[in-house]
Design a protein around this motif. Structure first.
Motif, short mmCIF file in Angstrom:
data_model
loop_
_atom_site.label_atom_id
_atom_site.label_comp_id
_atom_site.label_asym_id
_atom_site.label_seq_id
_atom_site.Cartn_x
_atom_site.Cartn_y
_atom_site.Cartn_z
N GLY A 1 -19.99 25.12 16.49
CA GLY A 1 -19.91 26.22 17.43
C GLY A 1 -21.25 26.80 17.82
O GLY A 1 -21.34 27.60 18.75
N SER A 2 -22.30 26.38 17.13
CA SER A 2 -23.62 27.00 17.31
C SER A 2 -24.61 26.16 18.09
O SER A 2 -25.60 26.67 18.61
N GLY A 3 -24.38 24.84 18.16
CA GLY A 3 -25.32 23.95 18.83
C GLY A 3 -26.33 23.31 17.91
O GLY A 3 -27.21 22.59 18.36
N LEU A 4 -26.19 23.54 16.59
CA LEU A 4 -27.17 22.99 15.65
C LEU A 4 -27.02 21.48 15.49
O LEU A 4 -28.00 20.78 15.21
N SER A 5 -25.83 20.95 15.68
CA SER A 5 -25.63 19.51 15.56
C SER A 5 -26.21 18.78 16.76
O SER A 5 -26.03 19.19 17.91
N ARG A 6 -26.86 17.68 16.50
CA ARG A 6 -27.41 16.86 17.59
C ARG A 6 -26.33 16.03 18.28
O ARG A 6 -26.60 15.37 19.29
N PHE A 7 -25.13 16.05 17.75
CA PHE A 7 -24.05 15.27 18.34
C PHE A 7 -23.30 16.06 19.42
O PHE A 7 -22.42 15.52 20.08
N ASN A 8 -23.64 17.34 19.61
CA ASN A 8 -23.03 18.11 20.69
C ASN A 8 -23.56 17.62 22.03
O ASN A 8 -24.75 17.34 22.18
N THR A 9 -22.68 17.55 23.03
CA THR A 9 -23.13 17.29 24.40
C THR A 9 -22.30 18.08 25.39
O THR A 9 -21.11 18.34 25.16
N GLY B 1 -31.88 27.67 24.27
CA GLY B 1 -31.56 26.76 23.17
C GLY B 1 -32.73 25.84 22.92
O GLY B 1 -33.38 25.39 23.87
N SER B 2 -32.99 25.55 21.64
CA SER B 2 -34.10 24.66 21.34
C SER B 2 -33.90 23.93 20.02
O SER B 2 -33.31 24.48 19.09
N MET B 3 -34.31 22.72 19.99
CA MET B 3 -34.50 21.93 18.78
C MET B 3 -35.51 20.84 19.15
O MET B 3 -35.99 20.81 20.29
N THR B 4 -35.85 19.99 18.24
CA THR B 4 -36.86 18.98 18.52
C THR B 4 -36.47 18.16 19.75
O THR B 4 -35.39 17.58 19.80
N ARG B 5 -37.34 18.18 20.75
CA ARG B 5 -37.17 17.46 22.02
C ARG B 5 -35.95 17.91 22.82
O ARG B 5 -35.43 17.18 23.65
#
Length: 485
Positions: free
Chosen positions: A374-382, A435-439
């Motif tokens: 629910g937060s967007g932390l997973s890289r599998f969200n699209t 929103g941000s994470m690596t790349r």
């Protein structure tokens, strides 16, 4: 007589002028985006963009094709908007203190029970002034004392069965889950499920650091400290460990020559921590308990006698913090709690199904929308930019929670928009979640242009080769150019 055709033509042109202006503005936004997307720092990036007029719904600009892309934390907008719609802005979580058994004089022949209600903000640093949260453990001890209880023959049972026992979504990475932003979700969460490790470091780089203490003090946790001192003046320490695990390995570096350097991490077992704290508070009041802290399900809830109920702030207030400060823990709570309210058991998977079905019923084309948390932390969200704007448009024009939702989005230079130049967005022209994470770097929200048009937009960048700061500046320039329309 000969002038009438000219006057008629002039009148016609005046009538059509708004249409020409609107068309020109639509083309302008598309043109701005097309030119912006050619920026050299974005040569290797995947780009998603969608923008509409909030009043008319007209498409102003879009990337083609609409790609499903990693959204990072703007996925919280999908979760928080759905929570407002399904639970209501005034919804409050409840945490209850109760007992089961019989009172005989100053003795409780039975168990003390904490009935968790999924409150994400109990004891949170974001709600320090919220009276029911001020020393809630001490409050519970006072309640027991006022009942005249001096002896408890049973255990302190913590019933967290509102949620399942998988506190971390399956696709979160190992590096995240031991750190504060990767805190797990429990039926009884507390203190943002975060503790602080206080280090000291030697004056020379490359040497072993020392853990001085933690706040709060954690029961039964063993630290393997491998953090070294460094010439770099920043926190590069990472805590590794899974939920409920009593061992934590800490790797990386912190600045050299520090007497007190704080590193935040996720509490491995919040229910056990709260239970231990309550036992300690009871002992200070000379109330003895024969048993121990147990995380269990109360078999006969009809026998419970509630002696204290703590209600959370309203859901809209918690969502304000969630979107303003980008709190992963709160968003994950919302996802599970929607499932709990609907089915009686809060699971991430059921929450995801509810969210997806909700937006499908509202008319969203959900193909390519893949939620893993629910937060967007997973890289599998699209998600696609168009899907994000669909949600924004619904919340703007159809939801009774429109004001609560859009007020939860930060303005420049507040919250996660602190790095934008306020002069570029005067009079709160921009309200957006980042929103941000690596790349990955993304933004979604509303933008008021100089022509007084309100634009609902989403911009997602994935796999760019430039730095995060360059990506931010590049996106800011796009928004500035649109704002000038």
């Amino acid at each position: 007589m000969k002038q009438y055709p000219r006057l008629a033509l002039l009148a016609l042109l005046i009538c059509l002028l708004p249409t020409f202006v609107t068309a020109q503005e639509k083309e302008s936004v598309q043109h701005i985006f097309d030119e912006w997307s050619k920026t050299s720092v974005l040569d290797q990036a995947s780009i998603g963009f969608y923008a509409i007029d909030a009043k008319t719904g007209e498409l102003l600009g879009a990337s083609t094709p609409q790609l499903s892309m990693a959204p990072a934390s703007i996925l919280k907008l999908i979760t928080t908007s759905t929570a407002l719609e399904l639970l209501g802005a005034d919804y409050q979580f409840e945490t209850k203190l109760a007992y089961i058994g019989k009172l005989s004089g100053d003795t409780l022949n039975g168990d003390l029970v904490i009935v968790a209600g999924g409150d994400p903000a109990l004891g949170s640093k974001y709600f320090k002034d919220y009276k029911p949260y001020q020393n809630f453990v001490g409050h519970w001890a006072e309640v027991i004392e006022k009942l005249g209880i001096k002896h408890i023959t049973g255990n302190l049972i913590i019933d967290s069965s509102v949620y399942d026992d998988q506190s971390i979504p399956a696709t979160w990475i190992w590096e995240d889950m031991g750190n504060y932003y990767g805190a797990g979700v429990f039926g009884l969460s507390a203190y943002d499920n975060t503790y602080v490790i206080h280090f000291s470091s030697p004056a020379t780089a490359g040497e072993q650091t020392r853990i001085e203490y933690t706040l709060p003090v954690l029961p039964n946790v063993d630290f393997d400290n491998r953090v070294l001192s460094s010439d770099e003046n920043r926190d590069q320490a990472y805590v590794f460990g899974s939920p409920l695990d009593t061992k934590r390995v800490i790797r990386g570096t912190i600045p050299k020559d520090r007497t007190d350097f704080a590193v935040k991490a996720s509490i491995p077992d919040p229910p056990l921590l709260v239970g231990t704290q309550l036992m300690q508070e009871l002992a200070l009041k000379q109330i003895d308990m024969s048993g121990e802290v147990r995380c269990d399900i109360v078999e006969k809830p009809e026998g419970l006698v509630t002696v204290s109920t703590i209600k959370s702030p309203r859901l809209s207030q918690i969502i304000d913090v969630t979107n303003h400060e980008s709190v992963n823990l709160f968003a994950e709570h919302f996802l599970k709690h929607m499932a709990y309210v609907t089915t009686g058991l809060g699971t991430t998977e059921t929450g995801i199904d509810l969210v997806t079905e909700f937006w499908k019923q509202k008319g969203m084309d959900t193909k390519g929308l893949f939620m893993e948390d629910g937060s967007g932390l997973s890289r599998f969200n699209t998600i696609s930019a168009k899907q994000m704007v669909f949600m924004l448009n619904y919340m703007k024009n159809e939801s009774v929670n429109s004001e609560a939702f859009f007020n939860s989005l930060p303005t420049v230079p507040n919250g996660t928009l602190w790095y934008f130049n306020q002069n570029n967005f005067p009079r709160q022209a921009l309200r957006a979640k980042s929103g941000s994470m690596t790349r990955v770097r993304s933004f979604a929200g509303q933008l008021k242009t100089q022509s007084k048009r309100t634009v609902l937009f989403a911009i997602l960048l994935n796999n760019f080769s430039c730095s995060q700061s360059q990506a931010i500046k590049t996106i800011e320039q796009l928004l500035v150019d649109i704002e000038h329309q």
